[in-house]
Design a protein around this motif. Structure first.
Motif, PDB file in Angstrom:
ATOM      1  N   PRO A  23     -39.336 -17.418 -29.846  1.00 29.89           N
ATOM      2  CA  PRO A  23     -39.106 -18.538 -30.766  1.00 29.89           C
ATOM      3  C   PRO A  23     -38.598 -18.095 -32.128  1.00 29.89           C
ATOM      4  O   PRO A  23     -37.755 -18.763 -32.731  1.00 29.89           O
ATOM      5  CB  PRO A  23     -40.484 -19.216 -30.858  1.00 29.89           C
ATOM      6  N   ALA A  24     -39.084 -16.961 -32.634  1.00 27.70           N
ATOM      7  CA  ALA A  24     -38.609 -16.462 -33.923  1.00 27.70           C
ATOM      8  C   ALA A  24     -37.133 -16.093 -33.840  1.00 27.70           C
ATOM      9  O   ALA A  24     -36.347 -16.387 -34.757  1.00 27.70           O
ATOM     10  CB  ALA A  24     -39.436 -15.255 -34.360  1.00 27.70           C
ATOM     11  N   ALA A  25     -36.732 -15.451 -32.734  1.00 26.64           N
ATOM     12  CA  ALA A  25     -35.326 -15.070 -32.557  1.00 26.64           C
ATOM     13  C   ALA A  25     -34.435 -16.297 -32.436  1.00 26.64           C
ATOM     14  O   ALA A  25     -33.332 -16.339 -32.996  1.00 26.64           O
ATOM     15  CB  ALA A  25     -35.188 -14.181 -31.323  1.00 26.64           C
ATOM     16  N   LEU A  26     -34.897 -17.312 -31.727  1.00 24.64           N
ATOM     17  CA  LEU A  26     -34.099 -18.534 -31.544  1.00 24.64           C
ATOM     18  C   LEU A  26     -33.955 -19.316 -32.837  1.00 24.64           C
ATOM     19  O   LEU A  26     -32.970 -20.030 -33.031  1.00 24.64           O
ATOM     20  CB  LEU A  26     -34.728 -19.406 -30.461  1.00 24.64           C
ATOM     21  N   HIS A  27     -34.912 -19.211 -33.717  1.00 24.35           N
ATOM     22  CA  HIS A  27     -34.827 -19.917 -34.992  1.00 24.35           C
ATOM     23  C   HIS A  27     -33.776 -19.308 -35.906  1.00 24.35           C
ATOM     24  O   HIS A  27     -33.204 -20.010 -36.752  1.00 24.35           O
ATOM     25  CB  HIS A  27     -36.184 -19.918 -35.697  1.00 24.35           C
ATOM     26  N   ARG A  28     -33.504 -17.996 -35.750  1.00 24.31           N
ATOM     27  CA  ARG A  28     -32.579 -17.354 -36.666  1.00 24.31           C
ATOM     28  C   ARG A  28     -31.213 -17.068 -36.055  1.00 24.31           C
ATOM     29  O   ARG A  28     -30.322 -16.567 -36.754  1.00 24.31           O
ATOM     30  CB  ARG A  28     -33.171 -16.055 -37.213  1.00 24.31           C
ATOM     31  N   GLY A 118     -24.393  -8.367 -31.903  1.00 23.30           N
ATOM     32  CA  GLY A 118     -24.477  -9.309 -33.007  1.00 23.30           C
ATOM     33  C   GLY A 118     -25.577 -10.335 -32.890  1.00 23.30           C
ATOM     34  O   GLY A 118     -25.698 -11.215 -33.746  1.00 23.30           O
ATOM     35  N   ALA A 119     -26.395 -10.252 -31.854  1.00 21.47           N
ATOM     36  CA  ALA A 119     -27.462 -11.233 -31.645  1.00 21.47           C
ATOM     37  C   ALA A 119     -28.797 -10.522 -31.493  1.00 21.47           C
ATOM     38  O   ALA A 119     -28.854  -9.358 -31.084  1.00 21.47           O
ATOM     39  CB  ALA A 119     -27.176 -12.067 -30.397  1.00 21.47           C
ATOM     40  N   PRO A 120     -29.915 -11.187 -31.824  1.00 20.91           N
ATOM     41  CA  PRO A 120     -31.234 -10.584 -31.588  1.00 20.91           C
ATOM     42  C   PRO A 120     -31.390 -10.174 -30.133  1.00 20.91           C
ATOM     43  O   PRO A 120     -31.112 -10.972 -29.224  1.00 20.91           O
ATOM     44  CB  PRO A 120     -32.207 -11.704 -31.969  1.00 20.91           C
ATOM     45  N   THR A 121     -31.827  -8.955 -29.906  1.00 20.82           N
ATOM     46  CA  THR A 121     -31.918  -8.417 -28.554  1.00 20.82           C
ATOM     47  C   THR A 121     -33.222  -7.652 -28.377  1.00 20.82           C
ATOM     48  O   THR A 121     -33.581  -6.827 -29.210  1.00 20.82           O
ATOM     49  CB  THR A 121     -30.745  -7.461 -28.262  1.00 20.82           C
TER      50      THR A 121
END
Length: 310
Positions: A23-28, A118-121
């Motif tokens: 959820p934290a990754a999806l928020h940012r 370029g994305a949270p992974t």
């Protein structure tokens, strides 16, 4: 074959961490990637557990893309099982699942193809009882933005791999490791991140897993090799010894510095530091400056005695 008790613990550890991380990754970010590579014929339920955990966040997927990439060494029907889970859970199309057959060394290429850059992974590499992969596989740990990595390895006595060095060399300065011990079997878990919050979340997940009979933790850096029951309030003995030894070797340190030491150099949570320091102060084994007030981060802790032997 992996010890089933240990497999259950590492599966729940992954699920609990995803509950905090996703959820934290999806928020940012509008794109988020979870990559799981395993070298054995059975991943111990890791992929299915990860999929079920990620499916809980379908309400956050509007206008976003969450991708689960699974790289499996053998075609053992995993793609079909995950497809059945997706149908049963009615997962939205914004939660994409890709299963690729191949050796774990292909992980960097698989991540590139999945558009992780370029994305949270979060990259999870599970080798269980297989030999550690070639160093090239670890290039995947630097993929993406705000990348984090979780290593699930076999018995550390049978591998020359230094997971802390591997993770730090790939851009994860905050690293922790723990051994899972059951029935004479040992597996090593190592986690790397550049985020203090990420480290705290992983430690919280680690100590919050359900207690599994016969599975205990061991600090790889504890010379005595003490076994610890999995508990929200772990036995403080090893941390007490490690903090005293650290203070004896380095001299006085602030509470903030000691919390950082606990987080990265022991199996304990940074929050456990204050609990142990309070006991050490009461026992007269350390002093503090200033002498009174809250045990805040800038309070200086000074050792007054050599570390206890027991």
């Amino acid at each position: 074959m992996a010890n089933p008790r240990i497999a259950a613990v590492r599966r729940e550890l992954l699920v609990r961490y995803l509950d905090a991380w996703a959820p934290a990754a999806l928020h940012r970010s509008r794109r988020v990637t979870v990559a799981l590579a395993h070298a054995g014929e059975d991943d111990g339920g890791l992929a299915e557990g990860a999929l079920r955990a990620l499916a809980e966040f379908d309400d956050l997927l509007a206008g976003r893309r969450l991708t689960l990439v699974v790289l499996t060494a053998t075609d053992d029907g995993l793609a079909g099982r995950l497809d059945a889970v997706q149908r049963a859970l009615r997962t939205p199309p914004d939660l994409a699942v890709h299963v690729v057959t191949g050796e774990v060394g292909r992980l960097p290429a698989v991540l590139a193809a999945a558009g992780a850059a370029g994305a949270p992974t979060l990259t999870v590499l599970a080798t269980a009882d297989r030999p550690a992969p070639a160093p090239a596989a670890f290039a995947a740990f630097a993929a993406g933005r705000a990348a984090e990595a979780l290593l699930l390895l076999g018995d550390p006595a049978r591998t020359a791999l230094d997971p802390r060095a591997v993770l730090r060399e790939r851009g994860h300065p905050l690293v922790t490791a723990v051994e899972l011990v059951a029935d004479g079997d040992v597996e090593l878990v190592a986690f790397g991140t550049s985020s203090g919050r990420g480290l705290d979340a992983f430690k919280d997940a680690m100590w919050a897993v359900d207690e599994f009979a016969g599975v205990r933790y061991r600090d790889p850096r504890d010379p005595a090799g003490h076994l610890l029951d999995v508990s929200l309030t772990p036995h403080p003995g090893p941390l007490r010894r490690e903090l005293l030894a650290h203070l004896a070797a380095t001299g006085p340190g602030t509470v903030t510095e000691l919390r950082s030491f606990t987080g990265t150099e022991t199996v304990y949570r940074p929050a456990d530091t204050n609990r142990v320091l309070t006991a050490l102060l009461a026992a007269g084994l350390v002093t503090r400056s200033p002498e009174h007030g809250r045990l805040a981060g800038d309070v200086l802790i000074t050792p007054t005695a050599a570390p206890a032997e027991n």
